[in-house]
Design a protein around this motif. Structure first.
Motif, PDB file in Angstrom:
ATOM      1  N   THR A  99      37.103  45.923  39.466  1.00  0.00           N
ATOM      2  CA  THR A  99      37.999  46.427  40.521  1.00  0.00           C
ATOM      3  C   THR A  99      37.576  45.810  41.850  1.00  0.00           C
ATOM      4  OG1 THR A  99      36.559  48.380  40.639  1.00  0.00           O
ATOM      5  CG2 THR A  99      38.637  48.608  39.426  1.00  0.00           C
ATOM      6  N   PRO A 107      41.232  48.519  47.244  1.00  0.00           N
ATOM      7  CA  PRO A 107      40.866  48.223  45.852  1.00  0.00           C
ATOM      8  C   PRO A 107      41.999  47.526  45.105  1.00  0.00           C
ATOM      9  CG  PRO A 107      41.369  50.553  46.125  1.00  0.00           C
ATOM     10  CD  PRO A 107      41.354  49.953  47.503  1.00  0.00           C
ATOM     11  N   ASP A 108      41.620  46.529  44.326  1.00  0.00           N
ATOM     12  CA  ASP A 108      42.589  45.793  43.517  1.00  0.00           C
ATOM     13  C   ASP A 108      42.527  46.330  42.091  1.00  0.00           C
ATOM     14  OD1 ASP A 108      44.216  44.036  42.230  1.00  0.00           O
ATOM     15  OD2 ASP A 108      43.249  42.216  42.982  1.00  0.00           O
ATOM     16  N   LEU A 109      43.542  47.087  41.719  1.00  0.00           N
ATOM     17  CA  LEU A 109      43.558  47.733  40.398  1.00  0.00           C
ATOM     18  C   LEU A 109      44.417  46.976  39.380  1.00  0.00           C
ATOM     19  CD1 LEU A 109      43.915  51.466  41.506  1.00  0.00           C
ATOM     20  CD2 LEU A 109      41.834  50.146  41.139  1.00  0.00           C
ATOM     21  N   LYS A 110      44.687  45.690  39.651  1.00  0.00           N
ATOM     22  CA  LYS A 110      45.608  44.956  38.784  1.00  0.00           C
ATOM     23  C   LYS A 110      45.125  44.868  37.337  1.00  0.00           C
ATOM     24  CE  LYS A 110      43.776  40.396  40.105  1.00  0.00           C
ATOM     25  NZ  LYS A 110      44.093  39.099  40.770  1.00  0.00           N
ATOM     26  N   TYR A 111      43.819  44.766  37.133  1.00  0.00           N
ATOM     27  CA  TYR A 111      43.304  44.659  35.761  1.00  0.00           C
ATOM     28  C   TYR A 111      43.480  45.972  35.003  1.00  0.00           C
ATOM     29  CZ  TYR A 111      41.149  40.433  37.651  1.00  0.00           C
ATOM     30  OH  TYR A 111      40.939  39.222  38.254  1.00  0.00           O
ATOM     31  N   ILE A 112      43.237  47.078  35.688  1.00  0.00           N
ATOM     32  CA  ILE A 112      43.414  48.392  35.058  1.00  0.00           C
ATOM     33  C   ILE A 112      44.889  48.640  34.771  1.00  0.00           C
ATOM     34  CG2 ILE A 112      43.200  50.887  35.403  1.00  0.00           C
ATOM     35  CD1 ILE A 112      40.675  50.343  37.009  1.00  0.00           C
ATOM     36  N   SER A 133      35.336  52.013  35.400  1.00  0.00           N
ATOM     37  CA  SER A 133      35.472  51.086  36.520  1.00  0.00           C
ATOM     38  C   SER A 133      35.336  51.819  37.855  1.00  0.00           C
ATOM     39  CB  SER A 133      36.833  50.395  36.467  1.00  0.00           C
ATOM     40  OG  SER A 133      37.003  49.715  35.243  1.00  0.00           O
ATOM     41  N   SER A 135      36.120  52.887  41.486  1.00  0.00           N
ATOM     42  CA  SER A 135      37.329  52.910  42.306  1.00  0.00           C
ATOM     43  C   SER A 135      37.307  54.135  43.215  1.00  0.00           C
ATOM     44  CB  SER A 135      38.581  52.907  41.434  1.00  0.00           C
ATOM     45  OG  SER A 135      39.742  52.725  42.228  1.00  0.00           O
ATOM     46  N   THR A 139      41.538  57.967  41.416  1.00  0.00           N
ATOM     47  CA  THR A 139      42.065  56.912  40.543  1.00  0.00           C
ATOM     48  C   THR A 139      42.358  57.422  39.136  1.00  0.00           C
ATOM     49  OG1 THR A 139      40.865  55.200  41.765  1.00  0.00           O
ATOM     50  CG2 THR A 139      41.646  54.629  39.576  1.00  0.00           C
TER      51      THR A 139
END
Length: 229
Positions: A99, A107-112, A133, A135, A139
């Motif tokens: 993250t 926070p970049d949550l693109k993978y989740i 992860s 965050s 989240t």
């Protein structure tokens, strides 16, 4: 009958007759998968990086702290794969994805989010999804629970928890399983299952009252570490 999925999963964990799926085989996910496999718990490791999976199948480690011999020792219990459909074989799903921070420290949550979209059609009644992860507080409820609440009754036929990862790469004095493991749950049933699950490998499990509290403890740890560095 309303608690049948809860009781079934608890019994599987008591008997150690469950399959755990680790999504993301980076510096957090791979050691976690190894620790479960060492306890003779069937573990499926998921990663989109085909090179990582190819190396693992050949018992070639891509981390200096993990030996090739260790990978050979767990070969009967560890199944590394890029096939996300195998998530249907898992009783417990642990998300260990990066993250990173975007501009202005958001926070970049693109993978989740991408992973949730992929597994949502595959997730079934009676599974536990545990986010590890790092965050922001909220989240787990906002991103994980809300995405599944339209198909499931959280706490009755699907269980969701947050438990911050314990990896400290290079620390030989305190391996992850000796560091107290904080666990939380969206509901009380989620918490009880999560606690029992993590006790299968961690020496000490610390329960906190909410997923937001657990998420905040990890941020506090990281801030303390950063200040010291």
């Amino acid at each position: 009958m309303k608690l049948i999925y809860y009781k079934n999963l608890l019994n599987k964990i008591y008997r150690r007759d469950f399959v755990v799926g680790i999504i993301g085989l980076g510096y957090v996910g791979l050691p976690l998968a190894i620790n479960f496999s060492k306890k003779k718990i069937n573990t499926i490791g998921f990663d989109i990086d085909g090179n990582k999976i190819s190396n693992l199948k050949k018992f070639k480690s891509y981390f200096k702290d993990i030996s090739n011999e260790t990978l050979k020792e767990i070969k009967y219990y560890f199944d590394p794969t890029t096939n996300i459909k195998k998530i249907q074989k898992c009783d417990i799903i642990v998300i260990c994805l990066p993250t990173p921070l975007k501009d202005k420290f958001k926070p970049d949550l693109k993978y989740i989010l991408s992973t949730i979209r992929k597994i949502k059609p595959l997730v079934k009644y009676g599974q536990l999804i545990s986010l590890e992860s790092t965050s922001y507080p909220g989240t787990t409820e906002e991103i994980i629970a809300n995405n599944f609440s339209d198909k499931f009754n959280i706490g009755k036929n699907l269980f969701i928890s947050f438990s911050p990862e314990r990896e400290d790469p290079g620390n030989k004095k305190f391996p992850a399983i000796k560091i107290p493991k904080i666990v939380s749950g969206v509901t009380n049933n989620c918490l009880k299952i999560s606690k029992l699950f993590y006790k299968t490998i961690f020496q000490e499990v610390v329960v906190v009252k909410s997923t937001k509290t657990a998420e905040f403890t990890k941020l506090l740890e990281n801030i303390y570490r950063s200040v010291n560095i």
